[in-house]
Design an enzyme around this catalytic site. Structure first.
Site, PDB file in Angstrom:
ATOM      1  N   HIS A 104      -4.277  -5.502   6.713  1.00 34.05           N
ATOM      2  CA  HIS A 104      -4.951  -5.641   5.423  1.00 34.05           C
ATOM      3  C   HIS A 104      -4.469  -4.589   4.414  1.00 34.05           C
ATOM      4  CE1 HIS A 104      -8.440  -5.473   2.610  1.00 34.05           C
ATOM      5  NE2 HIS A 104      -8.593  -6.746   2.925  1.00 34.05           N
TER       6      HIS A 104
ATOM      7  N   SER B  78     -10.082  -9.448  -1.653  1.00 36.21           N
ATOM      8  CA  SER B  78      -9.247  -8.303  -1.254  1.00 36.21           C
ATOM      9  C   SER B  78      -7.848  -8.407  -1.840  1.00 36.21           C
ATOM     10  CB  SER B  78      -9.131  -8.235   0.268  1.00 36.21           C
ATOM     11  OG  SER B  78     -10.299  -7.739   0.850  1.00 36.21           O
TER      12      SER B  78
ATOM     13  N   ASP C 132      -8.294   1.795   2.387  1.00 38.46           N
ATOM     14  CA  ASP C 132      -8.105   0.543   3.114  1.00 38.46           C
ATOM     15  C   ASP C 132      -7.829   0.838   4.571  1.00 38.46           C
ATOM     16  OD1 ASP C 132      -7.355  -2.310   3.593  1.00 38.46           O
ATOM     17  OD2 ASP C 132      -7.301  -2.395   1.424  1.00 38.46           O
TER      18      ASP C 132
END
Length: 838
Positions: free
Chosen positions: A255, A619, A180
């Site tokens: 994220h 996600s 990620d």
């Protein structure tokens, strides 16, 4: 791994000294990054079967499987000598093939793929292609990124966590690897001293923690056990921005921090945003360990060469689960979508015993929008959960308008005067000079006397979506002008854009639909009192109050499939031919998920500087399942990847909280007005059931050899299989179609008259008697044999499913098979048939 600062400097010097000869204007000589795989087996081949050795006892009581040294090879899984040897082999090949020429090797892959990433010209790539040692060359391509309440919604505290001994033990000893955007190691969700029960050291994990100025010594601990970053392909392109992207595992986006905490964040961490408390957060497996492999970046996303390097390293380090909330930017070219460097690296990871979870992608709701393709990858779509936040405002004419905004209300049922920004300009500012002045980005444009104590109306335009204007700046303007609150109306050009709740310290609301915005503006404009001759506004008579959106609402209609969640059928190739494989595998909470946020996270400017953020997307769904997979692996250490996937799939529910069918949103604009019952192409097997997955009863097993037989069964695939795996298809006596894989689902793209499909189930519970029931897809008759069977622990049973077309149709239809045990186990798997020919 070489310091990224050193690599960056080397690249700059190389470009200055000799790489300029590669990067000419002539497109035929322009260099590019290529991923090269060699025919010699990679080191995971030495370990693929070994991770499955050991005596598997009932309920996994044997503990972790033993891993023995490969016979006749003086090398262990963590031995660095093998990687050094492979790297020298790669260097030698490049020197021989490109004798005297300029090139730059970025990575040597050795664990999952024996190959390397290299910057060369097309002519040099052609020379490499002709080398007998080289199996395959693929040009690098880009990839992109695709909870305070969800543990309760999934029933973890009284269910799955209780079975593991409580949240203080849930997932303990299991390492989840995240490919990620990195992580913020200072976040309390990743501390290792949150309770008296000390985190153990995961001895099967051999990863390291990089130390950089952005990621200082001590960033890792017994919770965050490893952190690396990979950016060579991005650096070589000259697009890496160290000030934004951070040359370290640190998360400059947000994220990666968010996804890691969804799966494995610590339990009971207070969620405070803009001074408001929204409960306490927890990951799905709060005692699992986290290993971070940063391969995506804020300013550009990422590239396959870096992602493959991250996957290769994670597998070598010994992670148990890999979570990828990333998808390719385009459908892989070639004879099948499965043949791409990322999916093939993940096939080797699965062979090594690692469970791989990937986000389905945010390209829904159209059919064939799936961005995760292969049967060895567990693909997760996004659904809502039952908590949402809504806001509303009541106008002076008693009309109530809904909206969003994590904001306090005006309180006391007091009505405040509404003043539009474009009507509150000072003498120096005009709309003619600044057509965006109504977005409230600069307080110097406004007359404070007109705004003070009133509700300021601002325009929410496409510029907010693009990040050119921000909510925070508009709120600062309202604060500087001493407004009582702020109201955003949606510009009519922002069609179909769905807003997440936005934190606000002052009373505020965003009217989230253009239609409702027109109602507000019509009331406001009709209430203005103007001077007749001059038409100047002399009095603002429109009034309103804001209810506030800090309190959560709960709905019985959850879950529902979100409009953005990518859908099947699974595309087998770029021509959109369908694969006989069901995707997604299931759905999990992905909408409005609270989780940790990086202190420098800039992916959502509205949460800049906050410790938590509420985000939506597949996600967010994928790490829910990664954490639940860790709980299954903890309880059943002998379970391989397919067994874990089976336990999750066969226990998933097709029903919502109220007992009705799960609904799927079918349109980007006004999605709640365009819904219909979800099909397996929307939700896979259904919505994840965390507690039931820890007691699946029966499981469907499949493994590497079966996946290879499937790949070899694809027309013209033999040379591609050889290129990627180093194995000849002739070694497999027979090939199979996707329908024949022993998956917990059946998908038939073309049913010509009739077909018999078999599935093998294995009992992982007590002796039990099962009865079989089914519902047939429309236009198909179904018969399952046997209809009853007894099965003991560890025993297997073959099910034969006969499907017969009863009508011609090219419309997909769906059914379901259920196995009902007399001790309470229920094992479900879906049937999907697209084309039916009599």
């Amino acid at each position: 791994m070489r310091s990224i600062y050193g690599l960056y400097l080397m690249v700059v010097l190389c470009f200055g000294m000799y790489l300029s000869t590669l990067c000419q204007d002539d497109s035929e000589n322009t260099s590019a990054v290529y991923i090269v795989t060699l025919k010699e087996a990679h080191s995971a081949n030495y370990y693929g079967e070994l991770r499955r050795e050991g005596h598997a006892t009932r309920n996994g009581a044997s503990g972790r499987l033993n891993i023995h040294k490969p016979r006749n090879r003086n090398i262990t899984r963590t031995d660095r000598r093998y990687s050094s040897y492979i790297s020298r082999v790669h260097d030698s090949l490049l020197k021989r093939a490109l004798r005297g020429e300029n090139y730059l090797k970025l990575y040597s892959y050795h664990y999952l793929i024996n190959g390397f990433a290299v910057l060369v010209t097309p002519q040099q790539a052609d020379k490499l292609t002709r080398r007998r040692e080289v199996a395959n060359i693929v040009m690098d391509y880009s990839v992109r990124t695709a909870t305070t309440h969800t543990p309760q919604f999934l029933g973890l505290p009284q269910g799955a966590w209780a079975q593991e001994g409580g949240y203080e033990f849930a997932g303990e000893g299991i390492v989840i690897g995240f490919i990620d955007t990195g992580i913020d190691p200072s976040h309390p969700s990743f501390a290792d001293a949150t309770s008296d029960h000390q985190y153990p050291v995961p001895h099967h994990f051999s990863g390291i923690c990089e130390v950089t100025p952005d990621f200082p010594s001590g960033s890792c601990n017994r919770k965050l056990v490893g952190a690396r970053h990979f950016a060579a392909s991005a650096i070589i392109r000259g697009i890496f921005n160290s000030s934004q992207d951070y040359a370290s595992p640190f998360d400059g986006d947000g994220h990666g921090t968010h996804t890691a905490s969804v799966a494995a964040g610590n339990h009971g961490i207070p969620v405070v945003v803009s001074g408001h408390h929204f409960g306490n957060a927890s990951g799905m497996a709060p005692r699992s360990h986290i290993a971070v492999y940063k391969a995506l970046y804020k300013s550009f996303g990422g590239f396959a060469a870096d992602v493959v390097a991250a996957i290769d390293q994670a597998a070598q380090d010994g992670v148990d689960v890999i979570s990828l909330s990333i998808t390719p930017n385009r459908r892989p070219p070639g004879i099948a979508t499965f043949f791409n460097p990322i999916d093939m690296a993940l096939l080797s990871a699965v062979k090594a015993g690692i469970f791989v979870v990937q986000a389905a992608g945010n390209t829904g709701p159209s059919p064939n929008s799936m961005s995760s393709f292969s049967p060895w990858i567990f693909t997760v779509g996004a659904a809502s959960h039952d908590r949402s936040y809504s806001n509303s405002m009541t106008l002076g004419n008693n009309v109530t308008i809904p909206g969003v905004g994590l904001a306090p209300g005006t309180g006391n049922d007091t009505l405040y005067t509404l003043v539009s920004a474009i009507h509150a300009l000072n003498d120096e500012a005009t709309v003619a000079d600044d057509m965006y002045v109504g977005e409230c980005q600069d307080s110097s444009h406004f007359n404070r006397d007109l705004v003070q104590g009133n509700l300021l109306i601002c325009s929410y335009s496409i510029r907010f979506v693009l990040g050119l204007s921000t909510m925070k700046q508009a709120l600062q303007t309202a604060k500087n002008l001493s407004a009582a609150g702020v109201v955003f109306y949606m510009d009519s050009f922002v069609i179909g854009f769905q807003l997440n709740p936005t934190p606000m310290k002052m009373p505020g609301i965003i009217i989230s639909s253009p239609e409702d915005s027109k109602i507000l503006l019509k009331y406001y404009n009709s209430s203005l009192e103007r001077d007749g001759p001059s038409n100047k506004i002399v009095k603002f008579k429109a009034r309103a109050s804001i209810c506030g959106g800090l309190k959560a609402n709960y709905s019985n209609s959850a879950p529902k499939i979100m409009y953005y969640s990518a859908r099947g059928p699974d595309p087998e190739d770029t021509s959109l031919d369908d694969a006989d494989i069901l995707k997604p595998n299931l759905v999990a909470p992905g909408n409005l998920v609270w989780a940790a946020w990086s202190s420098a996270g800039a992916d959502s400017v509205e949460f800049l500087g906050e410790n938590f953020a509420i985000m939506s997307g597949t996600s967010m769904a994928a790490p829910h399942v990664a954490g639940l997979a860790a709980l299954i692996k903890q309880k059943f250490p002998s379970f391989g990847p397919s067994a874990i996937g089976s336990a999750l799939s066969t226990t998933a529910s097709p029903y919502d909280k109220n007992g009705g069918p799960i609904m799927a949103q079918r349109a980007y604009a006004n999605p709640d007005l365009n819904q219909s019952p979800a099909t397996p192409f929307d939700m896979g097997s259904g919505f994840v059931n965390a507690t039931a997955a820890l007691n699946p009863g029966l499981i469907f097993d499949s493994g590497y050899d079966e996946y290879m037989s499937f790949l070899c069964g694809i027309n013209g695939s033999a040379p591609v299989v050889l290129n990627y795996t180093g194995q000849n298809c002739w070694a497999y006596n027979s090939t199979i179609s996707g329908t024949d894989l022993n998956l917990p689902s059946i998908t038939i793209v073309k049913l010509n008259q009739s077909r018999t499909v078999q599935r093998l189930v294995r009992n992982v519970a007590d002796n039990e008697t099962y009865s079989v029931g089914w519902s047939a897809p429309y236009g198909v008759s179904v018969k399952v044999s046997p209809t009853h069977f007894q099965i003991g622990w560890g025993q297997t049973q073959v099910l034969s499913i006969f499907l017969n077309a009863t009508m011609n149709s090219s419309v997909a239809s769906f059914g379901r098979i259920g196995l009902f045990g007399n001790k309470g186990h229920v094992v479900n798997f879906p049937l999907s048939v697209i084309v039916k020919n009599l």
